[in-house]
Design a protein around this motif. Structure first.
Motif, PDB file in Angstrom:
ATOM      1  N   MET A  81       0.944  -0.929   0.006  1.00  0.00           N
ATOM      2  CA  MET A  81       0.249   0.004  -0.140  1.00  0.00           C
ATOM      3  C   MET A  81       0.939   0.991  -0.377  1.00  0.00           C
ATOM      4  O   MET A  81       1.329   1.657   0.851  1.00  0.00           O
ATOM      5  N   THR A  82       0.524   2.142  -0.710  1.00  0.00           N
ATOM      6  CA  THR A  82       1.186   3.715  -1.320  1.00  0.00           C
ATOM      7  C   THR A  82       0.561   5.038   0.327  1.00  0.00           C
ATOM      8  O   THR A  82      -0.593   3.716   0.798  1.00  0.00           O
ATOM      9  N   ARG A  83       1.559   5.299   0.408  1.00  0.00           N
ATOM     10  CA  ARG A  83       1.109   6.336   1.264  1.00  0.00           C
ATOM     11  C   ARG A  83       0.226   6.994   1.323  1.00  0.00           C
ATOM     12  O   ARG A  83      -0.676   7.067   2.089  1.00  0.00           O
ATOM     13  N   ALA A  84      -0.021   7.537  -0.249  1.00  0.00           N
ATOM     14  CA  ALA A  84      -1.370   8.489   0.180  1.00  0.00           C
ATOM     15  C   ALA A  84      -2.442   7.053  -0.625  1.00  0.00           C
ATOM     16  O   ALA A  84      -3.540   7.176   0.162  1.00  0.00           O
ATOM     17  N   GLU A  85      -2.475   5.723  -0.282  1.00  0.00           N
ATOM     18  CA  GLU A  85      -3.396   4.869  -0.840  1.00  0.00           C
ATOM     19  C   GLU A  85      -3.992   4.648   1.261  1.00  0.00           C
ATOM     20  O   GLU A  85      -5.227   4.344   1.603  1.00  0.00           O
ATOM     21  N   GLN A  86      -2.539   4.724   1.785  1.00  0.00           N
ATOM     22  CA  GLN A  86      -2.544   5.001   3.394  1.00  0.00           C
ATOM     23  C   GLN A  86      -3.872   5.915   3.993  1.00  0.00           C
ATOM     24  O   GLN A  86      -4.159   5.294   4.942  1.00  0.00           O
ATOM     25  N   ALA A  87      -2.836   7.167   3.308  1.00  0.00           N
ATOM     26  CA  ALA A  87      -3.846   7.859   3.361  1.00  0.00           C
ATOM     27  C   ALA A  87      -5.102   8.122   3.933  1.00  0.00           C
ATOM     28  O   ALA A  87      -5.947   8.661   4.289  1.00  0.00           O
ATOM     29  N   ILE A  88      -5.450   7.105   2.389  1.00  0.00           N
ATOM     30  CA  ILE A  88      -7.109   7.898   2.509  1.00  0.00           C
ATOM     31  C   ILE A  88      -7.803   6.693   2.786  1.00  0.00           C
ATOM     32  O   ILE A  88      -8.367   6.892   3.226  1.00  0.00           O
ATOM     33  N   ALA A  89      -7.091   5.697   2.916  1.00  0.00           N
ATOM     34  CA  ALA A  89      -7.942   4.326   4.030  1.00  0.00           C
ATOM     35  C   ALA A  89      -8.186   4.727   5.017  1.00  0.00           C
ATOM     36  O   ALA A  89      -9.332   5.029   5.769  1.00  0.00           O
ATOM     37  N   LEU A  90      -7.390   5.707   5.560  1.00  0.00           N
ATOM     38  CA  LEU A  90      -7.542   5.944   6.867  1.00  0.00           C
ATOM     39  C   LEU A  90      -9.011   7.126   7.225  1.00  0.00           C
ATOM     40  O   LEU A  90      -9.688   7.270   7.657  1.00  0.00           O
ATOM     41  N   TRP A  91      -8.845   7.980   5.740  1.00  0.00           N
ATOM     42  CA  TRP A  91      -9.756   9.511   5.568  1.00  0.00           C
ATOM     43  C   TRP A  91     -10.805   8.074   5.221  1.00  0.00           C
ATOM     44  O   TRP A  91     -12.130   8.745   5.874  1.00  0.00           O
ATOM     45  N   GLN A  92     -11.284   7.000   4.761  1.00  0.00           N
ATOM     46  CA  GLN A  92     -12.700   6.654   4.574  1.00  0.00           C
ATOM     47  C   GLN A  92     -12.788   5.639   5.890  1.00  0.00           C
ATOM     48  O   GLN A  92     -13.926   5.451   6.164  1.00  0.00           O
ATOM     49  N   ALA A  93     -12.188   5.276   6.811  1.00  0.00           N
ATOM     50  CA  ALA A  93     -12.218   4.823   8.405  1.00  0.00           C
ATOM     51  C   ALA A  93     -12.983   5.850   9.010  1.00  0.00           C
ATOM     52  O   ALA A  93     -13.835   5.119   9.517  1.00  0.00           O
ATOM     53  N   GLY A  94     -12.504   6.929   8.780  1.00  0.00           N
ATOM     54  CA  GLY A  94     -13.277   8.018   9.036  1.00  0.00           C
ATOM     55  C   GLY A  94     -14.629   8.288   9.162  1.00  0.00           C
ATOM     56  O   GLY A  94     -15.850   8.051   9.958  1.00  0.00           O
ATOM     57  N   VAL A  95     -14.970   8.173   7.701  1.00  0.00           N
ATOM     58  CA  VAL A  95     -16.034   8.201   6.695  1.00  0.00           C
ATOM     59  C   VAL A  95     -16.705   7.444   7.379  1.00  0.00           C
ATOM     60  O   VAL A  95     -18.072   7.122   7.789  1.00  0.00           O
ATOM     61  N   ALA A  96     -16.671   6.055   7.545  1.00  0.00           N
ATOM     62  CA  ALA A  96     -17.589   4.839   7.539  1.00  0.00           C
ATOM     63  C   ALA A  96     -18.031   5.245   8.906  1.00  0.00           C
ATOM     64  O   ALA A  96     -18.977   4.195   8.949  1.00  0.00           O
ATOM     65  N   ALA A  97     -16.991   5.340   9.677  1.00  0.00           N
ATOM     66  CA  ALA A  97     -18.258   5.242  11.300  1.00  0.00           C
ATOM     67  C   ALA A  97     -18.819   6.232  11.143  1.00  0.00           C
ATOM     68  O   ALA A  97     -19.456   5.891  12.354  1.00  0.00           O
ATOM     69  N   VAL A  98     -19.131   7.423  10.304  1.00  0.00           N
ATOM     70  CA  VAL A  98     -20.482   8.088  10.254  1.00  0.00           C
ATOM     71  C   VAL A  98     -21.349   7.584   9.490  1.00  0.00           C
ATOM     72  O   VAL A  98     -21.953   8.464   9.092  1.00  0.00           O
ATOM     73  N   ASP A  99     -21.592   6.663   8.920  1.00  0.00           N
ATOM     74  CA  ASP A  99     -22.218   5.933   7.559  1.00  0.00           C
ATOM     75  C   ASP A  99     -24.173   6.616   8.378  1.00  0.00           C
ATOM     76  O   ASP A  99     -24.097   6.195   9.293  1.00  0.00           O
ATOM     77  N   GLY A 100     -24.364   7.278   7.712  1.00  0.00           N
ATOM     78  CA  GLY A 100     -26.266   7.414   7.619  1.00  0.00           C
ATOM     79  C   GLY A 100     -26.341   6.037   7.919  1.00  0.00           C
ATOM     80  O   GLY A 100     -27.409   5.726   9.208  1.00  0.00           O
ATOM     81  N   TYR A 101     -26.536   5.423   7.871  1.00  0.00           N
ATOM     82  CA  TYR A 101     -27.389   3.542   7.876  1.00  0.00           C
ATOM     83  C   TYR A 101     -26.462   3.168   8.801  1.00  0.00           C
ATOM     84  O   TYR A 101     -27.697   2.843   9.921  1.00  0.00           O
ATOM     85  N   THR A 102     -25.463   3.328   9.710  1.00  0.00           N
ATOM     86  CA  THR A 102     -24.877   2.645  10.775  1.00  0.00           C
ATOM     87  C   THR A 102     -25.607   3.017  12.282  1.00  0.00           C
ATOM     88  O   THR A 102     -25.726   3.140  12.636  1.00  0.00           O
TER      89      THR A 102
END
Length: 367
Positions: A1-22
Motif C-alpha cells: 500500500m502506498t502512502r497515499a493509499e494508506q492516507a485515503i484508507a484512514l480518511w475512509q475509516a473516519g467517514v465509514a464510522a459516521v455512515d448514515g445507515y450505521t
C-alpha cells in the motif's frame, strides 16, 4: 500500500464510522416504532433505509441531493433537489415535508431524520418570496465566505420550515429527531438551518439526538491509524476559518510534523471571485496545503468533504504531497479553479456519495 493509499484508507475509516445507515440503525434500538418517517439531507436515503430495515414498511418521504436517493425500497417517496444552490425541486421538497407533518393525526409518532444539506434541498418560503429570491440569497451567502452558522441564520428568515417552523405544525403525539451534524457545536438549531429544531412551545412528546458528528469521524480515523501502528500526533477540530488562514496554520504544523498521522476536522470558508472555476472549499484547501508542504518528502495530505462532494463538483477534495504544487497552481487558486488543477495533476479525491455529512476531514501521514 502506498502512502497515499494508506492516507485515503484512514480518511475512509473516519467517514465509514459516521455512515448514515450505521449511525441511524444503532440509534434506533431505543426508539419506538413510528407511524411516519421523514428524512431530509444528503445522507437522507441511507438514514431512511436503516429505519425501514429496522421497523419494516412505514410511509416514508426522502428529500435529498441529486443522485443520492438510491437503493431505497419500492414505495418510498423520493424528491431529489439541487445543492448547494436550491432549485424548484427544493421548494417541492420543503412543501412536501410541511404537508406530511400537517397531515399527521393526533396520536401519531413522527420519526424525523435530519442531516446536512437540508438548507438547500428543502424549502418552503414565506409569503412574498420567490425561487429567484432564494437562489440569489444562496449564491450570495456561498460567495461571501460566511460560516455555516451565519449562513443558516439568514436562510431561516425567509422560511416556513426552518428554525423550528416544520415541527411547529405537528399535531401528533410524539416526534423523535435523529440528526447527523455538519455544523460546529452540533446544534440542532443550525443543522439544516434548524429544519429539525423544536419550536419554543410544543404540545407533544419530543426526543432529539445527535447520532454522528465530525468528532466521531476524527476519532475513528485516529483509531484506525493507531491500529495500523502509526503514531497519532494530532486530532483537532481546526478548520473553521478562511481556507487560506487554515492552510497557513496547518502548514506550520505539517512542516514540523514527525513520523505519524495528523487528523483535522471542521469546515473552512472561501470567498469566491465573480466567475469561479471548477472546485470547492476542500479542493482549494488541498491545493493551498500543497503550497505549504511543497518540496517536503514523505508527506501526503488527504482533504475531503465527508459527504463525498465538494461544492458543485463530483469530487470530495484532493490528495496532495510535496510534489503537487507546480506551475499554474497560483493562478488556479486565485480563479477558484483548484479542481481543474488537481484533476490535471491526478490529485482529486473522488469517492461518490458516502451516505453521511459531518463537515470536512483531513488526514496527513508522514513517513
Amino acid at each position: 500500500m502506498t502512502r497515499a493509499e494508506q492516507a485515503i484508507a484512514l480518511w475512509q475509516a473516519g467517514v465509514a464510522a459516521v455512515d448514515g445507515y450505521t449511525a441511524t440503525r444503532k440509534a434506533l434500538s431505543d426508539v419506538a416504532k413510528p407511524d411516519r418517517i421523514l428524512a431530509v439531507g444528503k445522507p437522507a436515503a441511507a438514514m431512511a433505509r436503516a429505519a425501514l430495515d429496522h421497523f419494516g414498511d412505514i410511509p416514508t418521504l426522502v428529500v435529498t441531493k441529486d443522485d443520492h436517493g438510491r437503493d431505497l425500497p419500492e414505495g418510498v417517496d423520493v424528491i431529489e433537489a439541487s445543492h448547494p444552490v436550491p432549485d424548484s425541486r427544493s421548494l417541492a421538497g420543503g412543501r412536501a415535508l410541511r404537508l406530511a407533518v400537517e397531515a399527521m393525526p393526533a396520536e401519531a409518532h413522527l420519526l424525523l431524520l435530519v442531516s446536512g444539506g437540508a438548507s438547500s434541498l428543502a424549502e418552503d418560503l414565506i409569503g412574498g418570496k420567490t425561487l429567484e429570491d432564494l437562489e440569489a440569497l444562496n449564491k450570495k451567502l456561498l460567495s461571501e465566505g460566511l460560516d455555516i452558522t451565519a449562513m443558516n441564520a439568514e436562510r431561516r428568515k425567509i422560511s416556513l420550515v426552518k428554525g423550528g417552523g416544520l415541527l411547529s405544525r405537528l399535531k401528533g403525539r410524539k416526534v423523535t429527531v435523529l440528526a447527523i451534524s455538519d455544523v460546529p457545536g452540533d446544534d440542532l438549531n443550525v443543522i439544516g438551518s434548524g429544519i429539525g429544531a423544536l419550536p419554543e412551545q410544543v404540545s407533544y412528546e419530543a426526543e432529539a439526538q445527535i447520532i454522528a458528528s465530525n468528532a466521531h469521524a476524527r476519532a475513528a480515523a485516529a483509531e484506525a491509524a493507531a491500529d495500523a501502528g502509526l503514531s497519532v500526533l494530532a486530532n483537532e477540530e481546526a478548520l473553521h476559518d478562511d481556507y487560506q488562514a487554515v492552510a497557513t496554520a496547518l502548514g506550520e504544523k505539517l512542516r514540523q510534523m514527525g513520523s505519524g498521522v495528523m487528523v483535522f476536522g471542521g469546515e473552512p470558508t472561501v470567498v469566491l471571485p465573480p466567475n469561479p472555476g471548477q472546485g470547492g472549499r476542500n479542493q482549494a484547501l488541498a491545493l493551498a496545503l500543497a503550497h505549504e508542504i511543497s518540496g517536503l518528502e514523505g508527506i501526503t495530505v488527504v482533504v475531503g468533504g465527508t459527504d463525498g462532494t465538494d461544492g458543485p463538483t463530483n469530487a470530495a477534495g484532493g490528495v496532495v504531497s510535496g510534489s503537487t504544487w507546480a506551475e499554474g497552481a497560483d493562478e488556479a487558486l486565485a480563479a477558484a479553479n483548484s479542481g481543474a488543477f488537481l484533476e490535471n495533476a491526478g490529485a482529486l479525491l473522488v469517492t461518490g456519495p458516502t451516505g453521511t455529512n459531518v463537515m470536512d476531514l483531513i488526514v496527513a501521514i508522514r513517513d
